[in-house]
Design an enzyme around this catalytic site. Structure first.
Site, PDB file in Angstrom:
ATOM      1  N   ASP A 144       0.867  -1.193   0.000  1.00  0.00           N
ATOM      2  CA  ASP A 144       0.000   0.000   0.000  1.00  0.00           C
ATOM      3  C   ASP A 144       0.898   1.235   0.000  1.00  0.00           C
ATOM      4  OD1 ASP A 144      -2.310   1.626   0.206  1.00  0.00           O
ATOM      5  OD2 ASP A 144      -2.006   1.808   2.366  1.00  0.00           O
ATOM      6  N   SER A 145       0.303   2.359  -0.354  1.00  0.00           N
ATOM      7  CA  SER A 145       1.071   3.604  -0.306  1.00  0.00           C
ATOM      8  C   SER A 145       1.434   3.965   1.129  1.00  0.00           C
ATOM      9  CB  SER A 145       0.244   4.735  -0.924  1.00  0.00           C
ATOM     10  OG  SER A 145      -0.989   4.849  -0.243  1.00  0.00           O
ATOM     11  N   TYR A 157      -0.373   8.647  -2.694  1.00  0.00           N
ATOM     12  CA  TYR A 157      -0.417   8.311  -4.117  1.00  0.00           C
ATOM     13  C   TYR A 157      -1.651   8.965  -4.766  1.00  0.00           C
ATOM     14  CZ  TYR A 157       2.984   4.384  -3.807  1.00  0.00           C
ATOM     15  OH  TYR A 157       4.103   3.600  -3.655  1.00  0.00           O
ATOM     16  N   GLY A 158      -2.681   9.190  -3.940  1.00  0.00           N
ATOM     17  CA  GLY A 158      -3.986   9.574  -4.462  1.00  0.00           C
ATOM     18  C   GLY A 158      -4.024  10.888  -5.211  1.00  0.00           C
ATOM     19  N   CYS A 190      -3.515  -0.897  -2.205  1.00  0.00           N
ATOM     20  CA  CYS A 190      -3.755   0.522  -2.472  1.00  0.00           C
ATOM     21  C   CYS A 190      -4.710   0.654  -3.665  1.00  0.00           C
ATOM     22  CB  CYS A 190      -2.429   1.200  -2.775  1.00  0.00           C
ATOM     23  SG  CYS A 190      -2.585   2.932  -3.213  1.00  0.00           S
ATOM     24  N   ASN A 191      -5.822   1.317  -3.443  1.00  0.00           N
ATOM     25  CA  ASN A 191      -6.806   1.475  -4.529  1.00  0.00           C
ATOM     26  C   ASN A 191      -6.228   2.299  -5.670  1.00  0.00           C
ATOM     27  OD1 ASN A 191      -9.941   0.754  -3.674  1.00  0.00           O
ATOM     28  ND2 ASN A 191      -8.548   0.994  -1.964  1.00  0.00           N
ATOM     29  N   GLU A 200      -6.393   9.213   9.195  1.00  0.00           N
ATOM     30  CA  GLU A 200      -5.083   9.125   9.858  1.00  0.00           C
ATOM     31  C   GLU A 200      -5.096   9.870  11.196  1.00  0.00           C
ATOM     32  OE1 GLU A 200      -1.974  10.151   7.125  1.00  0.00           O
ATOM     33  OE2 GLU A 200      -2.253   8.261   6.051  1.00  0.00           O
ATOM     34  N   CYS A 230     -11.005   3.131  -1.162  1.00  0.00           N
ATOM     35  CA  CYS A 230      -9.735   3.646  -0.634  1.00  0.00           C
ATOM     36  C   CYS A 230      -9.431   2.900   0.653  1.00  0.00           C
ATOM     37  CB  CYS A 230      -9.859   5.149  -0.357  1.00  0.00           C
ATOM     38  SG  CYS A 230      -8.401   5.857   0.437  1.00  0.00           S
ATOM     39  N   THR A 231      -8.170   2.558   0.819  1.00  0.00           N
ATOM     40  CA  THR A 231      -7.767   1.783   1.992  1.00  0.00           C
ATOM     41  C   THR A 231      -8.211   2.406   3.314  1.00  0.00           C
ATOM     42  OG1 THR A 231      -5.693   3.004   1.822  1.00  0.00           O
ATOM     43  CG2 THR A 231      -5.701   0.719   1.039  1.00  0.00           C
ATOM     44  N   HIS A 232      -8.233   3.738   3.372  1.00  0.00           N
ATOM     45  CA  HIS A 232      -8.495   4.420   4.642  1.00  0.00           C
ATOM     46  C   HIS A 232      -9.977   4.492   5.018  1.00  0.00           C
ATOM     47  CE1 HIS A 232      -4.417   5.721   3.979  1.00  0.00           C
ATOM     48  NE2 HIS A 232      -4.403   6.460   5.066  1.00  0.00           N
TER      49      HIS A 232
HETATM   50  N1  DGL Z   1      -3.798   3.960  -0.260  1.00  0.00           N
HETATM   51  C1  DGL Z   1      -4.473   5.001  -1.006  1.00  0.00           C
HETATM   52  C2  DGL Z   1      -5.681   4.393  -1.709  1.00  0.00           C
HETATM   53  O1  DGL Z   1      -6.216   3.381  -1.295  1.00  0.00           O
HETATM   54  C3  DGL Z   1      -4.909   6.142  -0.098  1.00  0.00           C
HETATM   55  C4  DGL Z   1      -3.752   6.968   0.428  1.00  0.00           C
HETATM   56  C5  DGL Z   1      -2.969   7.660  -0.674  1.00  0.00           C
HETATM   57  O2  DGL Z   1      -3.493   8.606  -1.290  1.00  0.00           O
HETATM   58  O3  DGL Z   1      -1.839   7.247  -0.909  1.00  0.00           O
HETATM   59  O4  DGL Z   1      -6.101   4.904  -2.707  1.00  0.00           O
END
Ligand code: DGL
Length: 265
Positions: free
Chosen positions: A14-15, A46-47, A77-78, A155, A187-189
């Site tokens: 994941d990011s 990453y988003g 990571c999505n 977060e 999204c993971t979060h």
């Molecule tokens: N892990 C990213 C996602 O699931 C969210 C956090 C990011 O923007 O890196 O898209």
């Protein structure tokens, strides 16, 4: 050194640390498997980045995990799944599973005719969810909207907080007025915001968390790679292990994780 065996760990990338929600779902379903998790915290988020940059980072991180001997790679990571899954799958010689397809499969089970998708700006812009839904169920109406403030709110640990309720009401206003019957948390979060999101969407809109769907996809597609009774070791590697990420890791996993390894990709 030989290639991975059934006793090798499953790799999760994941990011950042949001993908630990996917690790938790996998651990829950596969308690005897070992896991190597890599969070690219030094290059998060990453988003908000371009497709080219996300793809470069995703390839880098995936090759690192494959070099460490993982037998299967989950791109948790999505944003990376949306932009770079095909490139990652072509670049490594282990099976690769992203989060978009399992998330869509889980959403289709709800029988919603109007499906909302929320994710990072990159994920929404990529059109990956929209395409995956159109491929499987062309009659379903889809609306996608980016919710960039959700990642910092998660977060911050504000998954059940009035500020998050206010932000969510703002982001989701149109999609709810349109009549979304289910909402894919792309999204993971976002699963970490479930208390606030449930309040805002109300009882009639299903929230679809792809984390458990990913675990089911790993099991159904790669049963042959999963060993019966062994392991259970979890290693977490981060590209930056600041106090902040340690704190969030603890909040997501519900336990102090002393053995955070810092790696340079
Ligand atoms: N892990 C990213 C996602 O699931 C969210 C956090 C990011 O923007 O890196 O898209």
């Amino acid at each position: 050194m030989g290639g991975p065996s059934e006793h090798s760990p499953l790799g999760i990338f994941d990011s950042g640390v949001g993908g630990l929600t996917v690790l938790q779902a996998l651990r829950h379903r596969l308690p005897h498997e070992s896991f190597l998790y890599l969070g690219d915290t030094a290059r998060l988020p990453y988003g908000t980045k371009s497709a080219g940059t996300v793809t470069r980072y995703a390839l880098n991180a995936s090759r690192h995990l494959v070099d460490k001997g993982v037998k299967l790679l989950v791109v948790a990571c999505n944003t990376a799944s949306a932009f770079a899954l095909d490139e990652v799958a072509a670049a490594v010689d282990v099976p690769v599973i992203g989060v978009v397809e399992p998330g869509v499969e889980a959403a289709l089970v709800t029988s919603a005719n109007r499906l909302g998708v929320i994710g990072t700006e990159g994920t929404v812009r990529s059109g990956a969810y929209q395409r995956a839904i159109a491929d499987r169920a062309p009659s379903i109406d889809v609306r996608a909207t980016a919710c960039p403030l959700f990642v910092p709110l998660a977060e911050e640990g504000w998954g059940d907080h009035e500020v998050t309720d206010t932000v969510a009401r703002h982001y989701l206003e149109d999609i709810l007025a349109w009549g979304a019957q289910a909402l894919i948390l792309g999204c993971t979060h976002y699963p970490l915001l479930t208390p606030s999101l449930s309040r805002v969407v109300g009882p009639d809109v299903r929230l679809v968390d792809s984390a458990s769907a990913v675990a089911e996809a790993v099991i159904s597609r790669h049963r042959d790679l999963l060993k019966a009774d062994d392991g259970g070791k979890v290693t977490i590697q981060l590209t930056d292990a600041s106090e902040r990420f340690r704190r969030i890791t603890k909040a997501i996993l519900g336990e102090e994780f002393e053995e955070l390894e810092v790696v340079d990709l």
